[in-house]
Design a protein around this motif. Sequence first.
Motif, PDB file in Angstrom:
ATOM      1  N   ARG A  63       0.947  -0.923  -0.858  1.00 28.76           N
ATOM      2  CA  ARG A  63      -0.198   0.247   0.231  1.00 28.76           C
ATOM      3  C   ARG A  63       1.038   1.274   0.452  1.00 28.76           C
ATOM      4  NH1 ARG A  63      -5.766  -0.915   0.668  1.00 28.76           N
ATOM      5  NH2 ARG A  63      -6.081  -3.141   1.723  1.00 28.76           N
ATOM      6  N   ALA A  64       0.680   2.245  -1.012  1.00 25.55           N
ATOM      7  CA  ALA A  64       1.189   3.051  -0.893  1.00 25.55           C
ATOM      8  C   ALA A  64       2.112   3.991   0.061  1.00 25.55           C
ATOM      9  CB  ALA A  64       0.496   4.540  -1.983  1.00 25.55           C
ATOM     10  N   PRO A  65       2.910   4.582   0.572  1.00 22.56           N
ATOM     11  CA  PRO A  65       3.098   5.505   1.412  1.00 22.56           C
ATOM     12  C   PRO A  65       2.713   6.961   1.479  1.00 22.56           C
ATOM     13  CG  PRO A  65       4.887   3.829   1.299  1.00 22.56           C
ATOM     14  CD  PRO A  65       4.308   3.726   0.718  1.00 22.56           C
TER      15      PRO A  65
ATOM     16  N   ILE B 289       4.226  12.089  -4.440  1.00 19.27           N
ATOM     17  CA  ILE B 289       4.053  12.337  -5.227  1.00 19.27           C
ATOM     18  C   ILE B 289       3.587  11.618  -7.728  1.00 19.27           C
ATOM     19  CG2 ILE B 289       6.523  11.081  -6.513  1.00 19.27           C
ATOM     20  CD1 ILE B 289       7.566  11.384  -3.509  1.00 19.27           C
ATOM     21  N   LEU B 290       3.006  10.251  -7.272  1.00 18.59           N
ATOM     22  CA  LEU B 290       2.976   9.836  -7.823  1.00 18.59           C
ATOM     23  C   LEU B 290       1.687   9.659  -8.220  1.00 18.59           C
ATOM     24  CD1 LEU B 290       3.877   5.772  -6.779  1.00 18.59           C
ATOM     25  CD2 LEU B 290       5.066   7.958  -9.339  1.00 18.59           C
ATOM     26  N   ASP B 291       0.602  11.364  -6.968  1.00 14.88           N
ATOM     27  CA  ASP B 291      -0.711  11.508  -7.925  1.00 14.88           C
ATOM     28  C   ASP B 291      -1.640  10.074  -7.670  1.00 14.88           C
ATOM     29  OD1 ASP B 291      -3.217  13.226  -7.877  1.00 14.88           O
ATOM     30  OD2 ASP B 291      -2.124  13.897 -10.511  1.00 14.88           O
TER      31      ASP B 291
ATOM     32  N   ILE C 248      12.912   1.736  -5.450  1.00 14.32           N
ATOM     33  CA  ILE C 248      11.703   2.144  -6.565  1.00 14.32           C
ATOM     34  C   ILE C 248      10.267   1.309  -6.578  1.00 14.32           C
ATOM     35  CG2 ILE C 248      10.793   2.296  -9.056  1.00 14.32           C
ATOM     36  CD1 ILE C 248      14.272   1.263  -9.417  1.00 14.32           C
ATOM     37  N   TRP C 249       9.419   3.201  -6.194  1.00 14.68           N
ATOM     38  CA  TRP C 249       8.132   2.952  -6.342  1.00 14.68           C
ATOM     39  C   TRP C 249       7.705   2.996  -7.817  1.00 14.68           C
ATOM     40  CZ3 TRP C 249       6.570   1.649  -1.484  1.00 14.68           C
ATOM     41  CH2 TRP C 249       7.805   1.608  -0.462  1.00 14.68           C
ATOM     42  N   LEU C 250       6.001   2.382  -8.227  1.00 16.26           N
ATOM     43  CA  LEU C 250       5.962   2.637  -9.321  1.00 16.26           C
ATOM     44  C   LEU C 250       4.108   2.398  -8.943  1.00 16.26           C
ATOM     45  CD1 LEU C 250       7.831  -0.164 -11.211  1.00 16.26           C
ATOM     46  CD2 LEU C 250       7.738   2.405 -11.507  1.00 16.26           C
TER      47      LEU C 250
ATOM     48  N   PRO D 190       2.942  11.397 -13.199  1.00 20.66           N
ATOM     49  CA  PRO D 190       4.269  10.777 -12.417  1.00 20.66           C
ATOM     50  C   PRO D 190       4.090   9.111 -12.681  1.00 20.66           C
ATOM     51  CG  PRO D 190       2.319  11.721 -11.653  1.00 20.66           C
ATOM     52  CD  PRO D 190       2.346  11.922 -12.701  1.00 20.66           C
ATOM     53  N   VAL D 191       5.069   8.118 -12.994  1.00 17.73           N
ATOM     54  CA  VAL D 191       5.420   7.003 -12.380  1.00 17.73           C
ATOM     55  C   VAL D 191       6.154   6.286 -12.380  1.00 17.73           C
ATOM     56  CG1 VAL D 191       3.082   6.706 -15.250  1.00 17.73           C
ATOM     57  CG2 VAL D 191       5.716   6.906 -15.388  1.00 17.73           C
ATOM     58  N   GLU D 192       7.070   6.852 -11.435  1.00 18.52           N
ATOM     59  CA  GLU D 192       7.973   6.740 -11.127  1.00 18.52           C
ATOM     60  C   GLU D 192       8.538   6.838  -9.993  1.00 18.52           C
ATOM     61  OE1 GLU D 192      12.093   4.076 -12.374  1.00 18.52           O
ATOM     62  OE2 GLU D 192      11.864   5.965 -12.924  1.00 18.52           O
ATOM     63  N   VAL D 193       8.833   7.088  -9.058  1.00 19.68           N
ATOM     64  CA  VAL D 193      10.060   7.537  -7.809  1.00 19.68           C
ATOM     65  C   VAL D 193      10.880   6.519  -7.662  1.00 19.68           C
ATOM     66  CG1 VAL D 193       9.681   8.283  -5.184  1.00 19.68           C
ATOM     67  CG2 VAL D 193       7.884   8.619  -6.585  1.00 19.68           C
ATOM     68  N   ARG D 194      12.227   7.204  -7.688  1.00 21.06           N
ATOM     69  CA  ARG D 194      13.461   6.101  -7.988  1.00 21.06           C
ATOM     70  C   ARG D 194      14.588   6.714  -6.819  1.00 21.06           C
ATOM     71  NH1 ARG D 194      16.151   2.768 -11.748  1.00 21.06           N
ATOM     72  NH2 ARG D 194      14.947   2.718 -13.329  1.00 21.06           N
ATOM     73  N   ARG D 195      14.287   5.994  -5.921  1.00 19.57           N
ATOM     74  CA  ARG D 195      15.248   6.866  -4.363  1.00 19.57           C
ATOM     75  C   ARG D 195      16.979   6.105  -4.570  1.00 19.57           C
ATOM     76  NH1 ARG D 195      10.549   6.921  -0.452  1.00 19.57           N
ATOM     77  NH2 ARG D 195       9.769   9.213  -0.867  1.00 19.57           N
TER      78      ARG D 195
END
Length: 262
Positions: free
Chosen positions: A130-132, A138-140, A166-168, A242-247
């Motif tokens: 589940r998305a934090p 960020i991913l809307d 990586i979050w998708l 937005p489709v990716e958060v990458r740390r």
Amino acid sequence: MNTTPPNLPSQPPVNGGSASASGTSPTFSPLYQQIKALITQSLQAGEWKPGELIPSEVDLATRFKVSQGTVRKAIDELAAENLVVRRQGKGTFVATHHEARAQFRFLRLMPDAGEPHSADNKILDVKRLRAPSEVARILDIKAGDSVVCIKRVQSFDGAATIVEEIWLPGSIFKGLTAERLSEYKGPMYGLFESEFGTRMIRASEKIRAVAADEATAQLLGTVTGTPLLSVERTSYTYGDKPVEVRRSLYLTDRHHYQNELS
């Protein structure tokens, strides 16, 4: 020739509204930008797939009932944004992440010596969660919506160099598993493009210096407290979605971050 082609999408005034209370006149997009928007819509809709030849400037001019010069200007901007690629004597093609030139567009970590080359990837974990709240923002998407979280280590010449999280969006990347990522030999963005219909168009990054914690240091084969480069990237597809958060955490004892400003 008419200066306004039929069936063009209506263009709102700049900054989104009609004439303001101050009496300024509304401003509309130039014709070539309207044609650029139409071509982008066709790319987004999949009319021309990544790597495919798009119609010639003459054919597009006929289609949109504008001059060839207007189409050329629109395609010039699309090429500058890496959405299409011109090939001398062959035509204009939809850009793809499978091209060698594209594989380093989103990776600015360059070796201090030698030529840049692809990394070896080790997938540590792939989970559907589940998305934090911060990732969801960020991913809307809504906090608690399904996301895929990938953790991996990238190595160059056998030396672990990058640790990534990586979050998708889960709704887009259904069926993405550790096994599929591990067996895929091309660039990750190429997999996203060909199997999930999601092409990364642009990205924004935040960069800062950090110290390696114990877990990261162990993955990178270094010691706790080693200076690392922290890069948080948000990647976008067509429509600025937005489709990716990458740390990412970069070990830079043999690499440097390189960017070109213009």
